[in-house]
Design an enzyme around this catalytic site. Sequence first.
Site, PDB file in Angstrom:
ATOM      1  N   THR A  79       1.096  -0.599   0.341  1.00 25.16           N
ATOM      2  CA  THR A  79       0.137  -0.173  -0.585  1.00 25.16           C
ATOM      3  C   THR A  79       1.129   1.364   0.351  1.00 25.16           C
ATOM      4  O   THR A  79       1.996   1.226  -0.011  1.00 25.16           O
ATOM      5  CB  THR A  79      -1.126  -0.030   0.940  1.00 25.16           C
ATOM      6  OG1 THR A  79      -2.226  -0.868   1.087  1.00 25.16           O
ATOM      7  CG2 THR A  79      -1.839   1.226   1.093  1.00 25.16           C
ATOM      8  N   THR A 123      -4.110   2.128  -2.069  1.00 21.16           N
ATOM      9  CA  THR A 123      -3.482   0.322  -2.108  1.00 21.16           C
ATOM     10  C   THR A 123      -4.216  -0.130  -3.217  1.00 21.16           C
ATOM     11  O   THR A 123      -4.986  -0.106  -4.553  1.00 21.16           O
ATOM     12  CB  THR A 123      -3.969  -0.242  -1.428  1.00 21.16           C
ATOM     13  OG1 THR A 123      -3.400  -1.441  -0.814  1.00 21.16           O
ATOM     14  CG2 THR A 123      -5.439  -0.285  -1.102  1.00 21.16           C
ATOM     15  N   ASP A 163      -9.429  -9.117   1.635  1.00 21.58           N
ATOM     16  CA  ASP A 163      -9.197  -8.039   2.567  1.00 21.58           C
ATOM     17  C   ASP A 163     -10.761  -8.809   3.098  1.00 21.58           C
ATOM     18  O   ASP A 163     -11.441  -8.281   4.253  1.00 21.58           O
ATOM     19  CB  ASP A 163      -9.866  -6.474   2.108  1.00 21.58           C
ATOM     20  CG  ASP A 163      -8.107  -6.050   2.349  1.00 21.58           C
ATOM     21  OD1 ASP A 163      -7.604  -6.669   2.895  1.00 21.58           O
ATOM     22  OD2 ASP A 163      -7.592  -5.172   1.688  1.00 21.58           O
TER      23      ASP A 163
END
Length: 596
Positions: A393, A411, A435
């Site tokens: 990121t 990111t 994520d």
Amino acid sequence: MKPHRPFTDRLSTDRFSICLLFALVLSLAPVFALALSPQAQPQTAAVATHPPGAAIASGHKLATEAGLQILAEGGNAFDAAVAVSSTLSVVEPISSGLGGGGFFLLHDAKTGKDVMLDAREYAPESAAPEEFLDKNGELDRDRSVNGPWSAGIPGLPAALVELAGKHGRLPLQVSLAPAIRIAKEGFPVYARMAKGYASRREVMERYPGTREVYLRNGKPIQEGDIFRQPELAHTFELLAAKGFDGFYRGETAKKLLKGVNQAGGRWTAKELAAYQVKQRTPISFEYRGWKVTTPPPPSSGGIALVEMLQILEPWDLQKLDEAHRTHLVVEAMRRAYRDRTFFLGDPDFVDIPQEVLTSRDYAQGLRATIHPDKATPSDLLSGKPTPLEDEETTHFSIIDAEGNRVGGTQTVNLLYGSGLIPSGTGVLLNDEMDDFALKPGTPNAFGVMGYEANAPKPGKRMLSSMTPTFMESPEKVAVLGTPGGSRIITMVLLGILGYDAGLSAQQVAALPRYHHQWLPDVISAESGAFTPQVAEALKQMGHQVDLPGETAADGRGSSHVWGNLQTVMWDRRDNTLSGGADPRNPVGEAKVELKP
Ligand code: GLY
């Protein structure tokens, strides 16, 4: 005998005393504030109302230069943010890009308002949880981190359009010009980029569009090569000329859909064109005389920071020895990360008990469970594990001469994202789907676990740790942030504590780091974070301390490092600007440009 006073009379007398008490407290408030806060110095001298110039810190010197160039051309911090963000997208493909997303925290000096642009990716229609399971019902790791299924619908291009159109004063053609030029002319490949490619090579070379960009006569990029991205330059040119439609509709959109679908994914033109940046109200709270402004969900950073800082606030950390100070900070981290796992997700899809989690009463309750010199075993706090996460990121910080500010963290998730570049676009797609809690209760590639609040649904944004943050006291203003997956939040916490202790911007960027995220129940520490004595004292209190690797020459343990913190600070007392670029990243740069 005393005459009996009527209730109303008694009430008004009580009201009077309450008012008197209230007035007294109010009149004494500045005195209390002065006594409690090391930042609240007696204000004898007037402080500056405008910075003497601008400061930018970013993960690559070409991006910092691009931002300063756009300021020199008459842009404000928001135009500079477009230039820095887009240039990072060209020169740091390992970390972020047009195929990814980000959070942009903005302060408008004229109105005094703060807003967060949420340009997080969202799940496509096709992203049903069962798509990420193998035939045994286990999480299919290859699908979740590599190739088309790992990618969410990108948000970064829409953020650039929004930044320029609603906040900047220059057209996108101007603020995107440095990124377009660098994509065409190229830049020297640096060590981290070449090494990162080597570690992702197998995935990258699955896709023809990626091979076209990264292979030279069949050989992968090497450190020192000049890396040119003409297709990416063309994609930026379409964005500059047509705005949102230049990416999410028309030529680029067609190529993106073709590339994703030929690689086996299922994206639709409709969901690409439906992408929207969300304007969210940041979380603002007081910490020892500072106003801290930080992202709300779908970032987990803001809520975790409020919890940790409100737990810590009553303790004067500077007066404690290092081991006890670290112990208390670790205990605050432990408690905040437990809550992160259970309650946080996309606020448009789940009810988050934000008011409770960010209340002082809640923090007080958590504080009461902390023993002054004994670690709380994480097993004693209810819940399930969230092991360590580490991700690529990038972050940049900007203050301009008008006092506008931008903290941007962006990111593509893991190193080089999904590895998939749809042919002809130069756009490396993210692997942000990982994520999500793709299989509730099962850790993702980096061991992060989640539950229902962060389960994938079409159109839902995955939980993030990105935490661009502002700090403001009567004397100082700072912008800070960093990459580092779930460690982002503890790095920002240590940065805030560092500024509160009076450190300079460069010292804050360089601070040695330690991290605890509830489970595994261990403090991981960077090289130099603890002396052997402090590590031993922490162990005596019952903490497990992870100090792998060589012992440094000064006797401090552990050789692993993490993060890439970029920060700028305006000291209003002597009207100076400074920047701090993380010394862990040799290509980053913080620069101050004073007004002529
Ligand atoms: N993918 C990194 C984060 O959003 O936290």
